[in-house]
Design a protein around this motif. Structure first.
Motif, PDB file in Angstrom:
ATOM      1  N   ALA A 134      -7.591  10.234   1.017  1.00  0.00           N
ATOM      2  CA  ALA A 134      -6.803  11.264   1.280  1.00  0.00           C
ATOM      3  C   ALA A 134      -5.188  11.127   1.183  1.00  0.00           C
ATOM      4  CB  ALA A 134      -7.110  11.919   2.964  1.00  0.00           C
ATOM      5  N   PHE A 135      -4.668  12.405   0.930  1.00  0.00           N
ATOM      6  CA  PHE A 135      -3.146  11.857   0.827  1.00  0.00           C
ATOM      7  C   PHE A 135      -2.515  12.229   2.246  1.00  0.00           C
ATOM      8  CE2 PHE A 135      -4.438  13.434  -3.035  1.00  0.00           C
ATOM      9  CZ  PHE A 135      -3.557  12.881  -4.170  1.00  0.00           C
ATOM     10  N   GLY A 136      -1.607  11.381   2.582  1.00  0.00           N
ATOM     11  CA  GLY A 136      -0.829  11.686   3.884  1.00  0.00           C
ATOM     12  C   GLY A 136      -1.029  10.539   4.672  1.00  0.00           C
ATOM     13  N   GLY A 137      -0.342  10.889   5.984  1.00  0.00           N
ATOM     14  CA  GLY A 137      -0.716   9.487   7.104  1.00  0.00           C
ATOM     15  C   GLY A 137      -1.830   9.196   7.309  1.00  0.00           C
ATOM     16  N   THR A 138      -2.107   7.671   7.348  1.00  0.00           N
ATOM     17  CA  THR A 138      -3.431   6.997   7.781  1.00  0.00           C
ATOM     18  C   THR A 138      -3.199   6.476   9.187  1.00  0.00           C
ATOM     19  OG1 THR A 138      -2.682   5.173   6.698  1.00  0.00           O
ATOM     20  CG2 THR A 138      -3.920   6.590   5.252  1.00  0.00           C
ATOM     21  N   GLY A 139      -2.051   6.482   9.513  1.00  0.00           N
ATOM     22  CA  GLY A 139      -1.670   5.593  10.848  1.00  0.00           C
ATOM     23  C   GLY A 139      -1.850   4.018  10.525  1.00  0.00           C
ATOM     24  N   GLN A 140      -2.537   3.594   9.419  1.00  0.00           N
ATOM     25  CA  GLN A 140      -2.627   2.333   9.013  1.00  0.00           C
ATOM     26  C   GLN A 140      -1.580   1.575   8.280  1.00  0.00           C
ATOM     27  OE1 GLN A 140      -5.754   0.937  10.279  1.00  0.00           O
ATOM     28  NE2 GLN A 140      -5.688   2.915  11.353  1.00  0.00           N
ATOM     29  N   THR A 141      -1.342   0.319   8.527  1.00  0.00           N
ATOM     30  CA  THR A 141      -0.421  -0.510   7.801  1.00  0.00           C
ATOM     31  C   THR A 141      -0.818  -1.057   6.654  1.00  0.00           C
ATOM     32  OG1 THR A 141      -0.612  -2.450   9.041  1.00  0.00           O
ATOM     33  CG2 THR A 141       1.102  -0.978   9.685  1.00  0.00           C
ATOM     34  N   LEU A 158       9.719   2.856   4.100  1.00  0.00           N
ATOM     35  CA  LEU A 158       8.545   1.994   4.525  1.00  0.00           C
ATOM     36  C   LEU A 158       7.794   3.060   5.416  1.00  0.00           C
ATOM     37  CD1 LEU A 158       6.681  -0.422   4.185  1.00  0.00           C
ATOM     38  CD2 LEU A 158       7.906  -1.361   6.331  1.00  0.00           C
ATOM     39  N   SER A 159       6.638   3.369   5.149  1.00  0.00           N
ATOM     40  CA  SER A 159       5.704   4.062   5.943  1.00  0.00           C
ATOM     41  C   SER A 159       4.420   3.592   6.317  1.00  0.00           C
ATOM     42  CB  SER A 159       5.575   5.784   5.027  1.00  0.00           C
ATOM     43  OG  SER A 159       5.006   6.370   5.924  1.00  0.00           O
ATOM     44  N   GLY A 160       3.668   4.080   6.963  1.00  0.00           N
ATOM     45  CA  GLY A 160       2.237   3.835   7.034  1.00  0.00           C
ATOM     46  C   GLY A 160       2.005   2.873   8.515  1.00  0.00           C
ATOM     47  N   GLY A 161       1.792   3.578   9.545  1.00  0.00           N
ATOM     48  CA  GLY A 161       1.364   2.956  10.803  1.00  0.00           C
ATOM     49  C   GLY A 161       2.287   2.154  11.428  1.00  0.00           C
ATOM     50  N   ILE A 162       3.689   1.973  11.174  1.00  0.00           N
ATOM     51  CA  ILE A 162       4.744   1.509  11.868  1.00  0.00           C
ATOM     52  C   ILE A 162       4.997   2.098  13.156  1.00  0.00           C
ATOM     53  CG2 ILE A 162       7.355   1.233  12.285  1.00  0.00           C
ATOM     54  CD1 ILE A 162       7.274   2.062   8.841  1.00  0.00           C
TER      55      ILE A 162
END
Length: 206
Positions: A134-141, A158-162
Motif C-alpha cells: 500500500a502507499f503511505g505510512g506503514t509505521g515500520q522502519t 527520513l520517514s517510516g516508523g521513526i
C-alpha cells in the motif's frame, strides 16, 4: 535536523504544532488514506493556515489536480508518494507556482536499487520511506544502513516508523537527514496526534 508532522486533520492540533515551531506540516490528499485531509478540512481552511512549511502529499494524482490543490490550499511543498517519473515531475513543476518545492519519495525495501540520480535536478528533496504494497505510512522502519551504501546528492527527509524508541539509532546514518518525518508512532488514532509525545521527541532532537 528539522521535523515534519504528517497526516494532520485537526485545526486545533495544527495551531498547537505551529506554536511548537514544527518545521513542516503534512496534509495527505490521498483518498484511500485514513488521514485523508479533505474528510476533515477544506482547501480554504488549509490555505488560511499561516505557516511556510505546508506539505501536500499525493499518490499518483493527476498533474492538473495537484496544481489546483496546491494553489487553492496555498501549499509550500508537494510530496510525490507514487510512481511519478521525471517527465511527470517536469510537467508538474511547470504548472506549479515557482516558489513551491517538490519532494520525491522513494520506498525502500530490503535493498535499494533505484536510479534516482535522474531526479537530482528536478526536485528539491528526496524522501526515503519503508516499502509496502500500500502507499503511505506503514509505521515500520527500513534498514537505515542502506542509506550508508548510497550517495545522496540532495537533502532528504527520513520517514517510516521513526519513534522515541529508535531515535538514538539515527546517529548510525553517515549522511544525516535534513528532516525527520513522523506520523503513526505519534498518534492516538489515525489523524489525531499525541502532542506530548511530539514535544518530547522534538526536545530530544536538540
Amino acid at each position: 535536523m528539522k521535523l515534519k508532522v504528517c497526516g494532520l486533520t485537526k485545526m486545533d492540533q495544527i495551531q498547537e504544532l505551529i506554536s511548537m515551531n514544527i518545521d513542516f506540516l503534512g496534509f495527505i490528499f490521498y483518498k484511500k488514506s485514513p488521514r485523508f485531509v479533505l474528510n476533515h478540512l477544506s482547501l480554504e481552511e488549509i490555505s488560511e493556515i499561516n505557516h511556510q512549511g505546508k506539505v501536500g502529499v499525493f499518490v499518483n494524482e493527476s498533474i492538473e489536480k495537484i496544481a489546483e490543490i496546491s494553489e487553492k490550499a496555498k501549499l509550500n511543498f508537494i510530496q510525490l508518494h507514487g510512481d511519478e517519473d521525471e517527465e511527470f515531475i517536469l510537467s508538474l513543476s511547470q504548472m506549479l507556482s515557482k516558489d513551491v518545492k517538490i519532494i520525491k519519495v522513494f520506498r525502500v525495501g530490503e535493498t535499494f536499487n533505484f536510479q534516482f540520480s535522474i531526479f537530482n535536478s528536478l526536485v528539491d528533496y528526496f524522501l526515503f520511506d519503508t516499502d509496502s504494497k500500500a502507499f503511505g505510512g506503514t509505521g515500520q522502519t527500513f534498514d537505515w544502513q542502506i542509506l550508508n551504501e548510497i550517495e545522496i546528492p540532495i537533502p532528504y527527509f527520513l520517514s517510516g516508523g521513526i519513534s522515541l524508541e529508535n531515535i538514538h539509532q539515527l546517529a548510525t546514518i553517515n549522511q544525516q537527514p535534513a528532516v525527520l518525518d513522523i506520523n503513526s508512532k505519534f498518534e492516538i488514532e489515525p489523524g489525531i496526534k499525541n502532542l506530548e509525545k511530539i514535544k518530547t521527541f522534538k526536545s530530544l532532537l536538540k
